[in-house]
Enzyme design. Structure first.
Site, PDB file in Angstrom:
ATOM      1  N   GLY A 182      10.441 -11.728  28.401  1.00 15.84           N
ATOM      2  CA  GLY A 182      10.339 -12.980  28.737  1.00 15.84           C
ATOM      3  C   GLY A 182      11.386 -13.605  27.861  1.00 15.84           C
ATOM      4  CG  HIS A 457      31.064 -43.502  12.430  1.00 13.98           C
ATOM      5  ND1 HIS A 457      31.463 -42.336  13.739  1.00 13.98           N
ATOM      6  CD2 HIS A 457      32.305 -43.393  11.685  1.00 13.98           C
ATOM      7  CE1 HIS A 457      32.696 -41.705  13.149  1.00 13.98           C
ATOM      8  NE2 HIS A 457      32.911 -42.367  11.925  1.00 13.98           N
TER       9      HIS A 457
END
Ligand SMILES: Cc1cc2nc3c(=O)[nH]c(=O)nc-3n(C[C@H](O)[C@H](O)[C@H](O)COP(=O)(O)OP(=O)(O)OC[C@H]3O[C@@H](n4cnc5c(N)ncnc54)[C@H](O)[C@@H]3O)c2cc1C
Length: 475
Positions: A182, A457
């Site tokens: 899986g 930023h």
């Protein structure tokens, strides 16, 4: 008519817990019934221990990446790993969070009843406790009995050499060679843990593509950064037809389409990560005339009312994994809150499109809303154009400073209105970054409006800022 409780909740996982907290806030006299460990899957066998293992193994990966560290001027010596101590880090965290959760219910006055709960009839619940059976009347009942791992036919689990995530989170050993059946988020997270700790991995996926739940472009990048450079061999379109525990574990691989045997692998261990099934047997649904679907999920509407023949059953609600709708911890508790709001007469529905999901691999993957193929299909049927814009971590100052430049964010939106349809991120801290997009979808904010939000930023959040600013909308 007077009831013992305004609300009885069956199952104290995160769904039941979230519902209980909100019920108390709304003034409901509440009891919660739990047969197993308080906190359910997430706290004991899911989110919490797996994230603890990922945090520790992620550090190991970082420290072993000499090349990466040297680029920042750092040299490290020998790295020592004590798998037992990593396992304790996870189990100690589980104990702490389980304790906090249990105490929070007590503090708020929720009655916790230990035992197996059953719906005994309309507005009636029975509990099999160590002290005998109890019957409770409740104005409303919420079923939040969760889910258990699915083990496909032909696979024998012994909990030692062949196991599900229930045992993998104990990290009893770090096998030299492990097969993971899986490639969904659970398989992927464990491949991240085991590969960092030094296991060789064979990943087996029945579908043609690995990581079928992710947006195809994200899955492609994930394969490039999470699979290819690591000691992971993959077999897609392949079925683990027969898995026999032992030393070695024998795995008969077959072609997923023809079912013909291709080869037999002999490995040290095998993790079965083939999804989860609802835990809804023997909870008395028949006493109120409810039948689950073929797989055992309880049908509900978006208000979380249990439905029978498309009509809500009065005073009966179901939430969380037992309903099969987005089987995630935060989805379960969001559904619980919605159920309580409706119980209190304030109409509310779950907005599944704005519920984010994440895989906590290194780097992480996250998404909210539709994949690009589903968005395109929706656009085709509803008659609108779908556009997408991509930005890359390698152009982001913070990612560059961290030396973590693998990754991409993709924003999918309606070309005509700018409405966000889906956002997909792979990259460092993607699980935190997705929240801003989830909130934007919940608030129906179009990209052209989001483009005016100011982002700090230098931060990774500028990856999304740049995408919003570059999106071209027709209006
Ligand atoms: C390895 C792994 C990692 C995961 N990681 C994440 C993740 O990072 N983020 C995330 O969002 N989700 C994650 N999940 C999924 C998450 O754990 C589930 O979605 C969540 O636990 C569902 O909550 P629930 O309350 O519906 O059910 P559960 O947590 O399963 O709780 C149900 C509870 O009900 C009890 N119960 C059942 N029947 C009865 C009964 N008749 N009487 C009394 N008690 C009963 C059970 O004992 C259980 O405690 C992970 C799952 C796994 C397996």
């Amino acid at each position: 008519m007077s009831f013992d409780y305004d609300l009885v909740i069956i199952g104290a996982g995160v769904g039941g817990h979230g519902a209980a907290l909100h019920a108390v806030k709304c003034g409901l006299r509440t009891a919660i019934i739990e047969a197993g460990d308080m906190g359910g899957t997430c706290v004991n066998r899911g989110c919490i221990p797996s994230k603890a293992l990922l945090a520790a193994s992620g550090r190991v990966r970082e420290l072993q990446d000499q090349h990466h560290l040297a680029a920042m001027g750092i040299q490290v010596g020998q790295i020592g790993v004590d798998a037992g101590a990593i396992a304790s880090h996870a189990s100690n965290l589980v104990d702490k969070i389980r304790g906090d959760l249990t105490n929070s219910l007590k503090r708020l006055g929720v009655d916790t009843i230990r035992g197996w709960g059953k719906v005994a009839g309309p507005q009636k619940v029975t509990v099999k406790t160590d002290e005998g059976d109890r019957t409770l009347s409740a104005e409303n009942i919420i079923i939040s009995t969760g889910s258990i791992p699915f083990v496909p036919p032909g696979i024998e689990v012994d909990g030692k050499t062949v196991y599900t995530s229930d045992d993998a989170i104990k990290l009893n050993s770090v096998p030299d060679w492990i097969a993971i059946v899986g490639s969904g988020y659970i398989g992927l997270e464990f491949s991240d843990i085991y590969s960092a700790l030094g296991s060789e991995i064979t990943m087996i996926e029945a579908l043609d593509n690995l990581m079928p739940g992710f947006d195809p472009e994200i899955a492609k990048i994930a394969e490039r950064v999470l699979i290819k450079p690591r000691d992971i061999e993959t077999h897609s379109g392949t079925l683990a037809k027969k898995v026999t525990p032992g030393y070695p574990v024998k795995i008969e691989l077959a072609d997923a389409k023809t079912k013909e045997t291709i080869e037999t692998l002999e490995v040290d261990a095998c993790l079965i990560a083939t999804g989860r099934i609802p835990y809804t047997k023997d909870i008395g649904l028949e006493n109120v005339g409810i039948q689950t679907d073929r797989r055992g999920f309880i049908a509900v509407n978006d208000k979380m009312q249990v439905v029978l023949d498309n009509k809500p059953v009065p005073n009966l609600w179901a939430i969380g994994d037992a309903t099969g709708r987005m089987m995630l911890a935060h989805a379960a508790s969001a559904q619980g809150i919605v159920a309580i709001e409706n119980i209190c007469g304030r109409e509310k529905v779950v907005d599944y499109n704005s519920i984010p999901a994440a895989a906590f691999t290194h780097p992480e993957i996250s998404y909210v809303g539709l994949t690009e193929p589903s968005a395109q299909e929706l656009g085709k049927n509803a008659g609108f154009e779908v556009a997408s814009v991509k930005t890359y971590f390698k152009g982001n100052s913070k990612a560059l400073a961290e030396g973590e430049t693998d990754g991409m964010a993709k924003v999918i939106y309606r070309q005509d209105t700018g409405e966000l349809l889906g956002v997909h991120i792979i990259g460092i801290h993607a699980s935190d970054l997705i929240q801003e997009a989830a909130n934007a979808i919940a608030e129906r904010k179009p990209v052209q409006e989001l483009a005016f939000n100011v982002h700090t930023h230098p931060t990774l959040s500028e990856v999304l800022d740049e995408a919003y600013k570059r999106a071209k909308v027709a209006v």
